[in-house]
Each structure stands twice: as C-alpha cells, then as structure tokens.
Design an enzyme around this catalytic site. Structure first.
Site, PDB file in Angstrom:
ATOM      1  N   LYS A  83      46.598  33.653  39.164  1.00  0.00           N
ATOM      2  CA  LYS A  83      45.774  34.648  38.474  1.00  0.00           C
ATOM      3  C   LYS A  83      45.526  35.818  39.420  1.00  0.00           C
ATOM      4  CE  LYS A  83      41.896  33.831  35.338  1.00  0.00           C
ATOM      5  NZ  LYS A  83      40.580  33.185  35.287  1.00  0.00           N
ATOM      6  N   VAL A  84      45.813  37.028  38.937  1.00  0.00           N
ATOM      7  CA  VAL A  84      45.592  38.229  39.750  1.00  0.00           C
ATOM      8  C   VAL A  84      44.760  39.212  38.927  1.00  0.00           C
ATOM      9  CG1 VAL A  84      47.793  37.957  41.005  1.00  0.00           C
ATOM     10  CG2 VAL A  84      47.724  39.394  38.960  1.00  0.00           C
TER      11      VAL A  84
END
Ligand code: E4P
Length: 218
Positions: A83-84
C-alpha cells in the site's frame, strides 16, 4: 463484490474467514499500531489465514524508500499487496512495484483525478476513503460513482475500486449498487450486515410454533 476486512485482529479475521466472508484484508499504520504487535509478525499470521490480497502500507515518503520498504513487505508472502499513498512519490513507487510483479494498493484517494492517476500508474487497487469525505460534510459515495464511470469509460484501465473508510451498512450497499469491485469493512460493521429485527422476530415465532407442535427433527 469482494469483501476485505479492515483490521489486524486475528480472531476476527479467522472468525469471518470461517464464515466465507473474507476475500482479503487491509491494514494501515494506525491499525498496526493499535494491534500492539510486530508488523511483520502480524502480517505473516494474517497471510497464513487469508489467501486473498493482504494490504501492508509503507511508511516512507520518498519513492526510492517506498520501493525498498515495499519489496521487504512483499517478501513476507505472495499475497501481500503493497500500500502506497496517493502522492507523486507513491505513484512512482506504484509503477516500480507493479513492474516487479507485486500487487499495489494506492491509498488515501479523495478525488476522481487522483483515482485516474492511480490507474495510469498501474495500481492493482485504488482506495477512496468514503467515511472521511462524509466527515467533511460531502458525499463519499459520489466519488465512488465518479471513479466507476471514469474507469468504465476506459476499459484499458484495470485498477479495481476498493471502497475504504467504510463506516456504515449503507456504505456497503451503496458500493454494491454502484458496482465497486471491493469494499473493505471493519469487522463490527461486517458482522452487523446480517442483523435485521424482522429476521429475529420471524425466527422467534417459527421456533415458538415448532415447540407447540411437539415435533423434533433430530
Ligand atoms: C483501508 O484501507 C483504510 O486504511 C481504512 O479503511 C481507513 O478507515 P478510517 O477512515 O475509518 O480510518
């Protein structure tokens, strides 16, 4: 529509998985901090229970550091989704990590244009936060409808819409009506979806009548 659970609570994940309700899991740094557990240890345990995507968020803010953290997280299990955040650095990291063959969830999405950028960067999932938009006095589900329309206009964009910051049963229903691909739901909200006063009343009446009949199936 796929159901992800938005938690690092192992007991809840196991319980809901046994009911066939867990297609994946999402975590974020706040959820991990709340669990009080070691990040890698808890991720490993979640991935041993759930076969679907398990989102694990980077905490670096520069693309190169995000890529390096993302690669470490992806090494935990083959179903880790890195997740970014939806920043230019996050989008650059998304492109690099998907290039490696990893799943990427671009999070903290609050506009249709941000969602368009996430798709252009090759994100596996984009996470628009409906509850936090509602908190500001706007309608979070309007954003989901906009992103659905935009993605449907361009079939080459393959990013899945992962509705996040879900707070209510109505969010789940609206996400399904709009045609979101995934909804990530806190366990308590997910458990609440089965409840209805008429189900409870109807069951009580059936059982009372059955008792009066004097019969037994077993
Ligand atoms: C999931 O990916 C998000 O991190 C989460 O749904 C955020 O929810 P919140 O706005 O209730 O913190």
């Amino acid at each position: 529509m796929k159901f992800f659970v938005d938690t690092a609570d192992i007991d809840m994940i196991r319980d809901l998985s046994e009911k066939g309700m867990v297609d994946g899991v999402t975590t974020n740094p706040s959820i991990i901090a709340k669990s009080g557990r070691d990040f890698i240890e808890v991720l490993t345990e979640i991935c041993s229970i759930v076969a679907g995507p398990v989102s694990a968020e980077v905490t670096a803010t520069r693309a190169d550091a995000m890529i390096s953290e993302g690669r470490k997280l992806a090494a935990v299990a083959s179903n880790i989704t890195v997740k970014v955040p939806l920043t230019w650095d996050g989008l650059k990291a998304c492109r690099a990590l998907t290039g490696d063959g990893h799943m990427v969830n671009v999070t903290l999405c609050f506009s249709a244009n941000q969602a368009l950028l996430a798709a252009k960067a090759g994100a596996t999932f984009v996470s628009p936060f409906v509850g936090r938009i509602d908190d500001m006095g706007y309608d979070g589900m309007e954003l989901i409808a906009e992103i659905r329309q935009i993605y449907d206009n361009y079939p080459a964009l393959e990013t899945e819409i992962l509705v996040a910051s879900v707070r209510t049963a109505d969010h789940v229903k609206q996400a399904a009506l709009i045609g979101a691909d995934v909804v990530t739901v806190p366990p308590k909200t997910l458990q609440g979806l089965a409840g209805h006063p008429l189900t409870d009343a109807g069951l009580a009446a059936f059982l009372a009548d059955w008792e009066k009949s004097g019969q037994s199936i077993g």
